[in-house]
Design a protein around this motif. Structure first.
Motif, PDB file in Angstrom:
ATOM      1  N   VAL A 157      20.704 -10.301  62.258  1.00  0.00           N
ATOM      2  CA  VAL A 157      21.724 -10.878  61.659  1.00  0.00           C
ATOM      3  C   VAL A 157      21.807 -10.674  60.251  1.00  0.00           C
ATOM      4  O   VAL A 157      20.978 -11.327  59.624  1.00  0.00           O
ATOM      5  CB  VAL A 157      22.003 -12.441  62.212  1.00  0.00           C
ATOM      6  CG1 VAL A 157      23.360 -12.773  61.657  1.00  0.00           C
ATOM      7  CG2 VAL A 157      21.916 -12.531  63.719  1.00  0.00           C
ATOM      8  N   ALA A 158      22.966 -10.012  59.849  1.00  0.00           N
ATOM      9  CA  ALA A 158      22.861  -9.686  58.350  1.00  0.00           C
ATOM     10  C   ALA A 158      23.685 -10.626  57.718  1.00  0.00           C
ATOM     11  O   ALA A 158      24.368 -11.443  58.220  1.00  0.00           O
ATOM     12  CB  ALA A 158      23.456  -8.121  58.100  1.00  0.00           C
ATOM     13  N   ARG A 159      23.440 -10.674  56.285  1.00  0.00           N
ATOM     14  CA  ARG A 159      23.995 -11.622  55.535  1.00  0.00           C
ATOM     15  C   ARG A 159      25.426 -11.377  55.448  1.00  0.00           C
ATOM     16  O   ARG A 159      26.234 -12.467  55.850  1.00  0.00           O
ATOM     17  CB  ARG A 159      23.622 -11.726  54.244  1.00  0.00           C
ATOM     18  CG  ARG A 159      24.032 -12.678  53.144  1.00  0.00           C
ATOM     19  CD  ARG A 159      23.451 -12.747  51.839  1.00  0.00           C
ATOM     20  NE  ARG A 159      23.703 -11.406  51.103  1.00  0.00           N
ATOM     21  CZ  ARG A 159      24.637 -10.921  50.546  1.00  0.00           C
ATOM     22  NH1 ARG A 159      25.559 -11.953  50.413  1.00  0.00           N
ATOM     23  NH2 ARG A 159      24.955  -9.790  50.024  1.00  0.00           N
ATOM     24  N   THR A 160      25.874 -10.092  55.550  1.00  0.00           N
ATOM     25  CA  THR A 160      27.319 -10.045  55.679  1.00  0.00           C
ATOM     26  C   THR A 160      27.851  -8.615  56.550  1.00  0.00           C
ATOM     27  O   THR A 160      26.533  -7.949  56.921  1.00  0.00           O
ATOM     28  CB  THR A 160      28.017  -9.639  54.211  1.00  0.00           C
ATOM     29  OG1 THR A 160      27.391  -8.241  53.900  1.00  0.00           O
ATOM     30  CG2 THR A 160      27.818 -10.644  53.111  1.00  0.00           C
ATOM     31  N   GLU A 161      28.826  -8.745  56.733  1.00  0.00           N
ATOM     32  CA  GLU A 161      29.164  -7.244  57.737  1.00  0.00           C
ATOM     33  C   GLU A 161      28.918  -6.085  57.071  1.00  0.00           C
ATOM     34  O   GLU A 161      28.565  -4.988  57.498  1.00  0.00           O
ATOM     35  CB  GLU A 161      30.602  -7.424  58.371  1.00  0.00           C
ATOM     36  CG  GLU A 161      30.929  -6.365  59.288  1.00  0.00           C
ATOM     37  CD  GLU A 161      32.277  -6.802  60.127  1.00  0.00           C
ATOM     38  OE1 GLU A 161      32.548  -5.955  60.822  1.00  0.00           O
ATOM     39  OE2 GLU A 161      32.688  -7.936  59.678  1.00  0.00           O
ATOM     40  N   ALA A 162      29.261  -6.147  55.632  1.00  0.00           N
ATOM     41  CA  ALA A 162      28.854  -4.828  54.828  1.00  0.00           C
ATOM     42  C   ALA A 162      27.405  -4.492  54.836  1.00  0.00           C
ATOM     43  O   ALA A 162      26.910  -3.379  54.954  1.00  0.00           O
ATOM     44  CB  ALA A 162      29.378  -5.283  53.501  1.00  0.00           C
ATOM     45  N   ASP A 163      26.613  -5.518  54.904  1.00  0.00           N
ATOM     46  CA  ASP A 163      25.212  -5.433  54.927  1.00  0.00           C
ATOM     47  C   ASP A 163      24.775  -4.727  56.450  1.00  0.00           C
ATOM     48  O   ASP A 163      23.981  -3.973  56.363  1.00  0.00           O
ATOM     49  CB  ASP A 163      24.388  -6.645  54.790  1.00  0.00           C
ATOM     50  CG  ASP A 163      24.371  -7.209  53.298  1.00  0.00           C
ATOM     51  OD1 ASP A 163      24.669  -6.239  52.498  1.00  0.00           O
ATOM     52  OD2 ASP A 163      24.325  -8.235  53.035  1.00  0.00           O
TER      53      ASP A 163
END
Length: 201
Positions: free
Chosen positions: A93-99
């Motif tokens: 699970v990334a910190r943000t969707e962009a990540d």
């Protein structure tokens, strides 16, 4: 007045406590779900699956994408059969969707360039990577293969990979066994990939 303030504070604390208890199951349920053994591509012997472990598999991840997936907020499950067919699912699970988008791009480049990289690292090895298209599931999933042959040892191996994304969550699935691409259950693996991405939440 002091008693009134104390009563308010006590009531507020109790409400916060109840809210925390109510939120706990919801947070637990928000963890991405994993494939079960029966959802791997069909095999002549039954699949078995390990429990879900925190972090990344041994050696920093999976073949073709070592150390590309961060250990933080990552979990994995390994699969195997009696005939040395094996697999793994790694979900982060990334910190943000962009990540998450960046991680998908990084993994796709690693999988696409895996064959030539392995040949440079292992003189004499023949390795071919191939792209098998995008699947229409959530924000998308992409399928690749790696076909290797070692003339010195006389072995051939085939691996299938997929990378899929649902919002901030990225999942990578690998399947592998001895043989070549003609022996690989590509259609079944596509179904497994769609299931993996749909099952995340």
């Amino acid at each position: 007045m002091n008693r009134f303030r104390t009563a308010l504070a006590t009531a507020a604390a109790a409400a916060l406590g109840l809210a925390a208890l109510a939120a706990a199951p919801a947070q637990a349920a928000a963890q991405p779900a994993f494939l079960s053994a029966s959802q791997m591509p069909p095999s002549s012997t039954p699949w078995t699956a390990t429990q879900v472990f925190p972090g990344v598999p041994e050696n920093g991840g999976v073949l073709c994408a070592p150390y590309k997936i961060p250990a933080q907020n990552t979990r994995y499950r390994e699969f195997s059969t009696e005939l040395d067919t094996n697999g793994v699912q790694v979900t982060t699970v990334a910190r943000t969707e962009a990540d998450a988008v960046k991680l998908v791009d990084t993994l796709r480049k690693s999988l696409a360039g895996c064959g030539p990289l392995l040949e440079r690292q292992n003189p004499g090895l023949h390795a071919v990577s191939a792209y098998h298209g995008k699947l229409a599931v959530e924000e998308g999933a992409w399928v690749y293969s790696l076909d290797t042959a070692d003339p010195q040892i006389g072995t051939t191996d085939i691996h299938l990979f997929s990378v899929g994304r649902d919002g901030r969550t990225v999942t990578l699935v690998r399947w592998g066994q001895m043989g070549d691409l003609a022996d690989a259950p590509l259609t079944g693996f596509r179904t497994t990939t769609k299931t993996a991405v749909n099952k995340l939440y």
